[in-house]
Scaffold this motif. Sequence first.
Motif, PDB file in Angstrom:
ATOM      1  N   GLY A 137       0.615  -1.323  -0.003  1.00 50.64           N
ATOM      2  CA  GLY A 137      -0.607   0.592  -0.062  1.00 50.64           C
ATOM      3  C   GLY A 137       0.702   1.663  -0.094  1.00 50.64           C
ATOM      4  O   GLY A 137       2.135   1.222   0.079  1.00 50.64           O
ATOM      5  N   PRO A 138      -0.311   2.435  -0.102  1.00 46.88           N
ATOM      6  CA  PRO A 138       1.153   3.585   0.296  1.00 46.88           C
ATOM      7  C   PRO A 138       1.289   4.023   1.105  1.00 46.88           C
ATOM      8  O   PRO A 138       2.168   5.303   1.114  1.00 46.88           O
ATOM      9  N   VAL A 139       0.873   3.519   2.379  1.00 48.71           N
ATOM     10  CA  VAL A 139       1.204   4.261   3.588  1.00 48.71           C
ATOM     11  C   VAL A 139       2.696   3.633   4.124  1.00 48.71           C
ATOM     12  O   VAL A 139       2.669   2.844   4.231  1.00 48.71           O
ATOM     13  N   PRO A 140       3.473   4.258   4.920  1.00 52.55           N
ATOM     14  CA  PRO A 140       4.627   3.856   5.487  1.00 52.55           C
ATOM     15  C   PRO A 140       4.472   2.636   6.236  1.00 52.55           C
ATOM     16  O   PRO A 140       3.079   3.076   7.816  1.00 52.55           O
ATOM     17  N   TRP A 141       4.935   1.624   6.282  1.00 56.72           N
ATOM     18  CA  TRP A 141       3.653   0.191   7.336  1.00 56.72           C
ATOM     19  C   TRP A 141       5.585  -0.241   8.178  1.00 56.72           C
ATOM     20  O   TRP A 141       5.941  -0.114   7.623  1.00 56.72           O
ATOM     21  N   SER A 142       4.629  -0.806   9.102  1.00 57.17           N
ATOM     22  CA  SER A 142       5.766  -1.622  10.553  1.00 57.17           C
ATOM     23  C   SER A 142       4.556  -3.040  10.378  1.00 57.17           C
ATOM     24  O   SER A 142       3.294  -2.528  10.150  1.00 57.17           O
ATOM     25  N   LEU A 143       4.856  -4.691  10.692  1.00 59.41           N
ATOM     26  CA  LEU A 143       4.200  -5.388  11.168  1.00 59.41           C
ATOM     27  C   LEU A 143       5.287  -5.895  12.054  1.00 59.41           C
ATOM     28  O   LEU A 143       5.845  -5.557  11.773  1.00 59.41           O
ATOM     29  N   LEU A 144       3.810  -6.173  12.782  1.00 64.55           N
ATOM     30  CA  LEU A 144       4.503  -7.320  14.069  1.00 64.55           C
ATOM     31  C   LEU A 144       3.427  -8.025  14.131  1.00 64.55           C
ATOM     32  O   LEU A 144       2.308  -8.235  14.383  1.00 64.55           O
ATOM     33  N   ARG A 145       4.385  -9.095  14.482  1.00 63.17           N
ATOM     34  CA  ARG A 145       3.926 -10.457  14.509  1.00 63.17           C
ATOM     35  C   ARG A 145       4.350 -10.739  15.562  1.00 63.17           C
ATOM     36  O   ARG A 145       5.204 -10.979  17.063  1.00 63.17           O
TER      37      ARG A 145
END
Length: 261
Positions: free
Chosen positions: A128-136
């Motif tokens: 997507g267009p938004v800067p992101w982070s994933l936390l599992r």
Amino acid sequence: MRVLVTGAAGRLGSMVLPRLLDDGFTVRATNRRPRIDSRLEWAVADLATGAGLTEAVSGVDAVLHLATMPNPARRTYQVDVLGTRELVVAAGRAGVRHLVYVSIVGVDRVPIPYYRHKLAAEQVVAAGPVPWSLLRATQFPGFLDELLQAASRFGPTIGDPAVLAQPVDPGEVAARLAARLTAGPLGGIEEYGGPEVLRFDEAVHAWRAARRSRRPLLPVRVPGRTGRAIRDGGLVTAALPRGTRTWSDYLADTYGGTGRR
């Protein structure tokens, strides 16, 4: 920083909201029905239909996306995948600077339908267009407790003794999420687990001790690829740092027993 929290009424959300407020964030939370809370702003929004998402993301700096629908499968796809896509698009249009998505350790290794949907949602966020982070995160101890209660409905506790689990306290996950919001977009995946990896039989023995139960463990091997994956550590992580609260700590808080034999 103004943060929108989806899934704010859930198990993790109930830990996240006070943590963010204590850390000085301005919080807007979503719910499908109107709610009133003097400490924060509630926005009416529905991921299943997309209704209210444009208004919910307006004027926020970051989105913490906790909302999920574990079952049934068709609704999971609608909420977790299509709903996440709607949220990401709305956040991009609103100029949101960071989107943090909370997922589960093992979504890329354990072949169950819910995990496939969570993995697809991760991919939506990353594309997507938004800067992101994933936390599992690994499984919460409350979930493991509920699983053991369900597995004991007919007398003995039924389960695969060799399955590996790594319970993590949701309050510690909430603290990790607050730190991630402060740090800014990672553009990658962070895994976060509890302090100890337990075999299923070890978790059952501690659970029985805390509850002062004499229920025996009836070993039943989980078949197929899913069984192999969860016996081989598909639900655990070696990532650091880790949480500090143990399964025994949870059991002591919940049942008053030590959870130790």
